[in-house]
Write an enzyme that holds these catalytic residues in place. Structure first.
Site, PDB file in Angstrom:
ATOM      1  N   GLY A  10      -9.057   8.904   2.831  1.00  0.00           N
ATOM      2  CA  GLY A  10      -8.278   8.574   1.637  1.00  0.00           C
ATOM      3  C   GLY A  10      -8.475   7.097   1.357  1.00  0.00           C
ATOM      4  N   GLY A 132      -0.062  -4.445   3.092  1.00  0.00           N
ATOM      5  CA  GLY A 132       0.250  -5.194   1.874  1.00  0.00           C
ATOM      6  C   GLY A 132       0.026  -4.332   0.650  1.00  0.00           C
ATOM      7  CE  LYS A 187       4.532   0.597   1.244  1.00  0.00           C
ATOM      8  NZ  LYS A 187       3.676   1.504   0.459  1.00  0.00           N
ATOM      9  CG  ASP A 240       3.052  -2.477   0.451  1.00  0.00           C
ATOM     10  OD1 ASP A 240       2.534  -1.959  -0.554  1.00  0.00           O
ATOM     11  OD2 ASP A 240       2.779  -2.124   1.613  1.00  0.00           O
ATOM     12  CB  SER A 250       3.313   4.950  -5.517  1.00  0.00           C
ATOM     13  OG  SER A 250       4.196   5.414  -4.513  1.00  0.00           O
ATOM     14  CG  ASN A 252       5.789   7.161  -0.422  1.00  0.00           C
ATOM     15  OD1 ASN A 252       6.320   7.917   0.378  1.00  0.00           O
ATOM     16  ND2 ASN A 252       4.725   6.431  -0.116  1.00  0.00           N
ATOM     17  CD  GLU A 276       2.365   8.064   6.074  1.00  0.00           C
ATOM     18  OE1 GLU A 276       3.225   8.671   6.732  1.00  0.00           O
ATOM     19  OE2 GLU A 276       1.216   7.842   6.509  1.00  0.00           O
TER      20      GLU A 276
END
Ligand SMILES: NC(=O)C1=CN([C@@H]2O[C@H](COP(=O)(O)OP(=O)(O)OC[C@H]3O[C@@H](n4cnc5c(N)ncnc54)[C@H](O)[C@@H]3O)[C@@H](O)[C@H]2O)C=CC1
Ligand SMILES: O=C(CO)COP(=O)(O)O
Length: 334
Positions: A10, A132, A187, A240, A250, A252, A276
């Site tokens: 990935g 980062g 994060k 981040d 993203s 997430n 994650e």
């Protein structure tokens, strides 16, 4: 140093493109034969990084013995696969091989940071964390990106800075390994929440509040676990957090949007893939309990993800909390 093995296709694909363009001898590994075959056939990872072609000369393989002669290994597998992958490397790699982990997470069973997991399996190898605001879609296109190299071994962190910094990737060194890793792992939970706000149709005010109060929570827990406060004001903290909470790349955030729109957490994760923050939410919730640190946002995210609480109700709970001073210092709940 010339031989680099990149594990995981990935973000690893983007990193292998970058390393190859820097002139290194690069091997890209996946445990999945179909994934390697598709990249070989199409000259790109069409599913994860469509339109980003691999340059000539990157070797593709499913055989982990490709790491036997590596001078440096970039570990870019999902966090839940880090221990098993490190275990497999133990009988193959040289103790001099420099390990660089880019996965962001915590180990669910032990609540260890990933550098601690890797060090348990490969104690002799120098180990650096690279973290980062660095979405693969942009790194793979050579767009300007900044990251941090962190390690308990200062020389190893500087070596990674020397070896991987280029005109598109600026690397800073930070000796606060704990803070760098916790910023990267935690994060993702706030990014899930940011997506939830988007899915619920809330606006910029709510997003700014989430980021600001989110980094406050992250740094509270981080400091309780031995990190330095100022690391959370840096690239692996607020930097981040900003990228993950606002980027269309993203996963997430994308999973959070689905939850805000009414999907269950399990449905959202199944639709998006690697999320994650889902696993990290469980870990952060457990760490908050263990340390006694007050983490109201994490607690609400946990309840939405694992206890079936409605996303809108979680926002209401956060808004209705008792009055506070913004810079309150008494954040221990026990
Ligand atoms: N995608 C991104 O932009 C960035 C990702 N990261 C972090 O890097 C890690 C990997 O992220 P992605 O590449 O996006 O994840 P991904 O899930 O899209 O890809 C990971 C790759 O690892 C390999 N893999 C998957 N399952 C595996 C397993 N069980 N054992 C061994 N290898 C396996 C496969 O080759 C797969 O393509 C995550 O922790 C993520 O937070 C960090 C910075 C940027
Ligand atoms: O860590 C990342 C970028 O720095 C990747 O974010 P997502 O896992 O949300 O796609």
């Amino acid at each position: 140093m010339k031989n680099i093995a990149v594990l995981g296709c990935g973000f690893g694909t983007a990193l292998s493109i970058m390393c190859r363009q820097m002139g290194y001898d690069v091997t890209l590994w996946s445990p999945f034969a179909e994934e390697i075959a598709a990249i070989r056939r199409e000259g790109e990872h069409r599913k994860l990084l469509p339109g980003i072609k691999l340059p000539e000369g990157i070797r593709l393989t499913c055989d982990l013995s490709c790491t036997a002669h590596a001078d440096m290994i970039l570990l870019a597998v999902p966090s839940h696969a880090v221990r098993a992958t490190a275990q497999k490397l133990a009988s193959i790699i040289s103790p001099r091989c420099l390990l660089v982990n880019v996965a962001k997470g915590l180990e669910e069973e032990s609540l260890l940071r990933l550098s601690q997991v890797i060090a348990e399996e490969l104690p002799q190898n120098p180990l650096v964390v690279l973290s980062g605001p660095s979405h693969a879609e942009e790194v793979g296109r050579g767009q300007p990106t900044t990251v941090v190299a962190a390690s308990a071994d200062h020389n190893a962190a500087e070596a990674v800075q020397d070896l991987l910094m280029n005109q598109s990737l600026r690397i800073y060194v930070n000796d606060d390994l704990t803070g760098v890793e916790l910023g990267g792992a935690l994060k993702n939970i706030i990014a899930l929440a940011a997506g939830v706000l988007d899915g619920l149709g809330y606006g910029d005010n709510a997003k700014a509040a989430l980021l600001t109060r989110g980094i406050t929570e992250i740094s509270r827990l981080g400091c309780a676990l031995g990190a330095r406060q100022d690391t959370f004001a840096g690239l692996t903290g607020i930097g981040d957090l900003i990228v993950t909470c606002t980027s269309p790349h993203s996963r997430n955030r994308r999973a959070g949007i689905l939850i805000g729109q009414g999907k269950t957490a399990a449905e959202a994760v199944a639709a998006v893939g690697t999320v994650e923050g889902y696993r990290s939410a469980r870990c952060a919730y457990a760490l908050a309990r263990r340390t006694g640190v007050e983490m109201p946002i994490i607690e609400q995210v946990y309840q939405v993800l694992f206890e079936g609480k409605a996303a809108g109700e979680a926002v209401e709970c956060l808004m209705a909390r008792p009055k506070k001073h913004e810079m309150e210092r008494s954040w221990l709940t026990r």
